[in-house]
Design an enzyme around this catalytic site. Structure first.
Site, PDB file in Angstrom:
ATOM      1  N   HIS A 119       0.817  -1.206   0.000  1.00 45.01           N
ATOM      2  CA  HIS A 119       0.000   0.000   0.000  1.00 45.01           C
ATOM      3  C   HIS A 119       0.855   1.262   0.000  1.00 45.01           C
ATOM      4  CE1 HIS A 119      -3.990  -1.958   1.539  1.00 45.01           C
ATOM      5  NE2 HIS A 119      -3.449  -2.599   0.513  1.00 45.01           N
ATOM      6  N   HIS A 156      -0.385 -13.383  -1.088  1.00 49.95           N
ATOM      7  CA  HIS A 156      -1.755 -13.589  -0.593  1.00 49.95           C
ATOM      8  C   HIS A 156      -1.943 -15.006  -0.037  1.00 49.95           C
ATOM      9  CE1 HIS A 156      -3.518 -10.093  -3.179  1.00 49.95           C
ATOM     10  NE2 HIS A 156      -3.120  -9.689  -2.001  1.00 49.95           N
TER      11      HIS A 156
END
Length: 562
Positions: free
Chosen positions: A129, A376
């Site tokens: 991010h 992930h």
């Protein structure tokens, strides 16, 4: 890692006390003036501090790393029409549906890691991010053909901007649910959509945050957002006191930042702060740490202005952030020896003066849309809350039930319990298996079913024009592939057989799919192809950043003792 964090922090604070009060407020250009990075109608001024929007980090190329500039590519884009249409198989037929690939190649199973906790995974999301956020459009009849209830627009094939994530009719998870597609997949905005010239005839996606490790998720990526986050007093960030604790400011309009049902919806430098509870916890840690350091510096330097305290605190925070990522986190992901071998880090207490103004630190499409998303697999679907005595309660938090809803964080002692859980609960293993909480229940499409993050990742790679897996293998110096058996050097026979059943030829296999099936490089959490791509990105990120904390030639570097 915690011990190292505070030792670094203390040395930086002590060093900054002696600095002169020579700050001048700077106004940085707004990103929309630069036409995707093609023009820069301003003059760079030398500054002790990096700008909020990364302008003038590189004095030769002042738009490099700025928001709303293009992602980079290691290999040319692969679009069916050479411009923007998603890739097809070599025969011209459609590629396998991403959801089909997800269920066949990444089955739901839980294998916990024997060494690493969830903090390893969650730090990865903080880094992601900080470095990248695609420019997503608003849904319109032209680009959206999947309803919030998962119903497919029957004329979707007539809409060139529409790219629905379709569910197979025999899907084991969504069968008999009425769900035909996964909402809300929208194609990323490109330079072509933004009225900019397109490079080499193909559209390129834009990143809307700064492309460098500068804690933009805390401070924002433009001056207007940054000013909304600042208190204007004592160098601190805005906060609210509830239950005798500091919390980030909240927003009333939730639909851009939360799911619309949250009682608490935070504002931060990055709009995704509310995405999941563990991310929210780490962002609050960073937010509170800024205010703690600012308060300390203000007490020691009562003559300093708000601006001076803010900038010095931000400078310290970014330096600690960069040090932890490269010296603590990356060795876990890529292996310590590999980090030294590939010059990501050095065994030295001296400056690392290899900044190169010819290296663009911009985010690689292959990194943001494939390699980094491979982590992930580490995500756990059920989050444990840990009490002060390190006892696990009987109840757990389901990740999918708190997507873009941070309300749970402030309830009772949840913030502290979740923080302990991050450093106590094992991460899931770095393998091909995914927790069904993120492949079937993430968010909500129906009352009981959510979306599939793994399918989203595969679809996003095609949206961004990534070339096939075997082409990146070759780029990374691995043996060329022409037959299915050529994949057996890195992928198991079982998975190669599945790939051959799903794809027409090895040249059709998606990068996101093939590389995630490779055997991990020893002492790392990824296979050789993703290892290569991650190394490429993190080397660029360091040596292309003029303000990197180890750079002794930045004009106003940290001292060696700092």
């Amino acid at each position: 890692m915690i011990k190292r964090y505070f030792s670094i922090l203390l040395s930086l604070i002590v060093g900054v006390i002696a600095q002169k009060n020579d700050l001048k407020q700077e106004v940085t250009p707004e990103t929309m003036d630069i036409l995707c990075g093609d023009v820069f109608p301003y003059t760079c001024q030398e500054s002790r501090y990096r700008s909020i929007n990364a302008s003038c980090n590189n004095l030769l190329h002042p738009t490099w790393a700025m928001p709303f500039t293009r992602n980079l590519r290691l290999l040319p884009a692969d679009y069916a029409d050479g411009i923007r249409s998603p890739r097809l198989s070599k025969s011209g037929h459609p590629l396998p549906l991403p959801r089909k690939l997800s269920t066949e190649l990444n089955p739901n199973d839980v294998n916990v890691d024997k060494k690493f906790t969830l903090a390893t995974m969650q730090m990865g999301q903080v880094i992601a991010h900080d470095l990248s956020l695609v420019n997503g459009p608003k849904g319109t009849p032209k680009n959206q053909c999947c309803s919030t209830q998962g119903k497919l627009d029957k004329d979707y094939f007539k809409k060139p901007l529409c790219y629905p994530l379709i569910i197979p009719k025999d899907d084991p998870g969504y069968k008999n649910s009425g769900v035909e597609c996964l909402f809300p997949f929208l194609r990323t905005i490109t330079d072509l959509d933004s009225g900019c010239s397109i490079e080499k005839g193909a559209a390129t996606q834009l990143t809307v945050v700064t492309h460098v490790l500068d804690l933009s998720l805390v401070y924002g990526s433009n001056d207007s957002d940054a000013s909304l986050l600042r208190r204007g007093k004592g160098g601190s960030l805005r906060f609210k006191i509830r239950n005798n604790q500091e919390w980030p400011p909240t927003v009333k309009e939730q639909y851009n930042l939360c799911n619309g049902t949250a009682n608490v919806c935070y504002r931060a430098g990055d709009s995704r702060i509310n995405q999941n509870p563990q991310l929210t916890v780490l962002q609050i840690v960073l937010f509170r740490e800024h205010n703690r350091i600012a308060k300390f510096l203000a007490k020691l330097n009562s003559h300093w202005s708000d601006e001076k305290i803010f900038q010095e605190t931000r400078r310290i925070m970014i330096a600690v952030h960069q040090s932890i990522i490269y010296h603590e986190w990356l060795p876990l992901i890529l292996g310590l020896r590999n980090c030294y071998k590939n010059k990501l880090i050095y065994k030295t207490k001296e400056y690392v003066n290899d900044y190169d103004p010819l290296v663009n630190p911009g985010i690689l499409n292959e990194f943001a849309s494939a390699a980094f998303r491979s982590l992930h697999t580490l995500v756990a679907g059920n989050l444990k809350l840990v009490k002060e005595n390190r006892q696990f309660p009987n109840s757990i938090l389901r990740l999918g039930e708190h997507f873009f809803n941070a309300t749970i964080v402030e309830k009772g002692q949840n913030y502290n319990d979740m923080a302990r859980g991050l450093f106590t609960q094992p991460s899931e293993a770095a393998d091909k298996y995914y927790d069904k909480e993120i492949t079937l229940f993430l968010g909500r499409v129906t009352k009981n079913l959510g979306t599939d993050l793994r399918a989203f990742d595969i679809q996003r790679g095609r949206d961004h024009g990534l070339r096939s897996y075997i082409e990146y293998r070759t780029f990374c110096g691995l043996p060329e592939v022409s037959r299915w058996d050529d994949l057996l050097d890195l992928i198991s026979p079982e998975d190669v057989l599945k790939l051959s059943d799903l794809y027409e030829t090895p040249a059709d296999v998606d990068l996101t799919v093939g590389a995630s099936l490779e055997k991990n490089v020893p002492h790392s959490l990824v296979g050789p192809t993703f290892h290569c791509l991650l190394t490429q990105q993190f080397l660029r990120t360091r040596i292309g950043d003029r303000y990197w904390y180890e750079n002794g030639n930045s004009g106003t570097p940290f001292t060696r003792s700092e």
